[in-house]
Design a protein around this motif. Structure first.
Motif, mmCIF file in Angstrom:
data_model
loop_
_atom_site.group_PDB
_atom_site.id
_atom_site.type_symbol
_atom_site.label_atom_id
_atom_site.label_comp_id
_atom_site.label_asym_id
_atom_site.label_seq_id
_atom_site.Cartn_x
_atom_site.Cartn_y
_atom_site.Cartn_z
ATOM 1 N N MET A 33 47.983 56.206 53.292
ATOM 2 C CA MET A 33 48.602 55.688 54.516
ATOM 3 C C MET A 33 50.129 55.635 54.381
ATOM 4 O O MET A 33 50.847 55.824 55.346
ATOM 5 C CB MET A 33 48.062 54.324 54.863
ATOM 6 C CG MET A 33 46.584 54.320 55.240
ATOM 7 S SD MET A 33 46.202 55.391 56.622
ATOM 8 C CE MET A 33 46.776 54.384 57.952
ATOM 9 N N SER A 34 50.607 55.382 53.177
ATOM 10 C CA SER A 34 52.053 55.256 52.990
ATOM 11 C C SER A 34 52.739 56.620 52.896
ATOM 12 O O SER A 34 53.933 56.727 53.080
ATOM 13 C CB SER A 34 52.365 54.439 51.736
ATOM 14 O OG SER A 34 51.902 55.107 50.587
ATOM 15 N N LYS A 35 51.979 57.688 52.638
ATOM 16 C CA LYS A 35 52.541 59.049 52.568
ATOM 17 C C LYS A 35 52.878 59.577 53.959
ATOM 18 O O LYS A 35 53.749 60.405 54.117
ATOM 19 C CB LYS A 35 51.574 59.983 51.873
ATOM 20 C CG LYS A 35 51.449 59.748 50.398
ATOM 21 C CD LYS A 35 50.486 60.727 49.790
ATOM 22 C CE LYS A 35 50.301 60.438 48.300
ATOM 23 N NZ LYS A 35 49.327 61.349 47.704
ATOM 24 N N LYS B 178 35.163 50.564 41.844
ATOM 25 C CA LYS B 178 35.205 51.699 42.763
ATOM 26 C C LYS B 178 35.819 51.288 44.101
ATOM 27 O O LYS B 178 36.611 52.022 44.681
ATOM 28 C CB LYS B 178 33.805 52.259 42.980
ATOM 29 C CG LYS B 178 33.360 53.214 41.932
ATOM 30 C CD LYS B 178 32.051 53.849 42.344
ATOM 31 C CE LYS B 178 31.968 55.220 41.758
ATOM 32 N NZ LYS B 178 30.771 55.925 42.175
ATOM 33 N N GLY B 179 35.444 50.124 44.586
ATOM 34 C CA GLY B 179 36.007 49.630 45.837
ATOM 35 C C GLY B 179 37.511 49.416 45.731
ATOM 36 O O GLY B 179 38.260 49.755 46.652
ATOM 37 N N HIS B 180 37.951 48.879 44.627
ATOM 38 C CA HIS B 180 39.392 48.668 44.417
ATOM 39 C C HIS B 180 40.131 50.005 44.378
ATOM 40 O O HIS B 180 41.205 50.145 44.970
ATOM 41 C CB HIS B 180 39.620 47.891 43.114
ATOM 42 C CG HIS B 180 41.056 47.763 42.741
ATOM 43 N ND1 HIS B 180 41.911 46.932 43.423
ATOM 44 C CD2 HIS B 180 41.782 48.362 41.772
ATOM 45 C CE1 HIS B 180 43.121 47.028 42.886
ATOM 46 N NE2 HIS B 180 43.053 47.882 41.881
ATOM 47 N N MET B 181 39.554 50.982 43.676
ATOM 48 C CA MET B 181 40.200 52.289 43.590
ATOM 49 C C MET B 181 40.241 52.981 44.952
ATOM 50 O O MET B 181 41.243 53.612 45.301
ATOM 51 C CB MET B 181 39.475 53.152 42.558
ATOM 52 C CG MET B 181 39.684 52.673 41.131
ATOM 53 S SD MET B 181 38.653 53.481 39.901
ATOM 54 C CE MET B 181 39.034 55.186 40.139
ATOM 55 N N MET B 182 39.162 52.848 45.731
ATOM 56 C CA MET B 182 39.146 53.454 47.058
ATOM 57 C C MET B 182 40.187 52.797 47.963
ATOM 58 O O MET B 182 40.864 53.481 48.739
ATOM 59 C CB MET B 182 37.751 53.348 47.669
ATOM 60 C CG MET B 182 36.732 54.261 47.007
ATOM 61 S SD MET B 182 35.040 54.014 47.577
ATOM 62 C CE MET B 182 35.176 54.453 49.303
ATOM 63 N N LYS B 183 40.343 51.493 47.857
ATOM 64 C CA LYS B 183 41.343 50.782 48.647
ATOM 65 C C LYS B 183 42.742 51.226 48.253
ATOM 66 O O LYS B 183 43.599 51.464 49.114
ATOM 67 C CB LYS B 183 41.194 49.277 48.455
ATOM 68 C CG LYS B 183 42.199 48.469 49.229
ATOM 69 C CD LYS B 183 42.031 46.986 48.968
ATOM 70 C CE LYS B 183 43.134 46.187 49.638
ATOM 71 N NZ LYS B 183 43.071 44.779 49.280
ATOM 72 N N ALA B 184 42.984 51.357 46.951
ATOM 73 C CA ALA B 184 44.304 51.796 46.484
ATOM 74 C C ALA B 184 44.597 53.217 46.961
ATOM 75 O O ALA B 184 45.731 53.518 47.375
ATOM 76 C CB ALA B 184 44.368 51.711 44.961
ATOM 77 N N ASP B 185 43.602 54.103 46.933
ATOM 78 C CA ASP B 185 43.783 55.470 47.419
ATOM 79 C C ASP B 185 44.059 55.477 48.917
ATOM 80 O O ASP B 185 44.909 56.236 49.396
ATOM 81 C CB ASP B 185 42.547 56.321 47.118
ATOM 82 C CG ASP B 185 42.391 56.634 45.644
ATOM 83 O OD1 ASP B 185 43.377 56.481 44.890
ATOM 84 O OD2 ASP B 185 41.268 57.023 45.248
ATOM 85 N N PHE B 186 43.363 54.637 49.662
ATOM 86 C CA PHE B 186 43.570 54.557 51.108
ATOM 87 C C PHE B 186 44.981 54.068 51.419
ATOM 88 O O PHE B 186 45.667 54.652 52.271
ATOM 89 C CB PHE B 186 42.536 53.606 51.734
ATOM 90 C CG PHE B 186 42.717 53.425 53.198
ATOM 91 C CD1 PHE B 186 42.400 54.414 54.093
ATOM 92 C CD2 PHE B 186 43.223 52.232 53.689
ATOM 93 C CE1 PHE B 186 42.570 54.232 55.455
ATOM 94 C CE2 PHE B 186 43.410 52.027 55.050
ATOM 95 C CZ PHE B 186 43.077 53.038 55.941
ATOM 96 N N ILE B 187 45.435 53.046 50.740
ATOM 97 C CA ILE B 187 46.770 52.514 50.972
ATOM 98 C C ILE B 187 47.823 53.560 50.587
ATOM 99 O O ILE B 187 48.825 53.734 51.297
ATOM 100 C CB ILE B 187 46.975 51.196 50.213
ATOM 101 C CG1 ILE B 187 46.097 50.099 50.838
ATOM 102 C CG2 ILE B 187 48.438 50.771 50.189
ATOM 103 C CD1 ILE B 187 46.070 48.818 50.059
ATOM 104 N N ALA B 188 47.586 54.278 49.484
ATOM 105 C CA ALA B 188 48.518 55.305 49.063
ATOM 106 C C ALA B 188 48.579 56.440 50.078
ATOM 107 O O ALA B 188 49.655 56.971 50.378
ATOM 108 C CB ALA B 188 48.132 55.847 47.696
#
Length: 72
Positions: free
Chosen positions: A69-71, A57-67
């Motif tokens: 931020m890049s938008k 869950k932490g990894h998925m939340m980090k990936a969503d946050f990075i995604a």
């Protein structure tokens, strides 16, 4: 079935049951040993899942946050 093929016991003390119970003792000992092995395996799987789920869950939340931020 594995006991008959390999002779390996999860709990070697269960191998003494047939001496006390006669004919029914060996299948009963195999059943109890297999049951104990299944419980230990299931407990191990549940433990690994309990550890792995928050990490995933932490990894998925980090990936969503990075995604997100890049938008911007």
């Amino acid at each position: 079935m594995l006991h008959a093929l390999t002779g390996v016991w999860v709990f070697p003390d269960l191998a003494d049951i047939p001496k006390h119970l006669g004919q029914i003792g060996l299948p009963l000992a195999w059943f109890f040993d297999a049951l104990a092995a299944a419980i230990l395996i299931k407990a191990g799987i549940l433990t690994l899942n309990a550890i792995g789920l928050p990490a995933m869950k932490g990894h998925m939340m980090k990936a969503d946050f990075i995604a997100s931020m890049s938008k911007d």
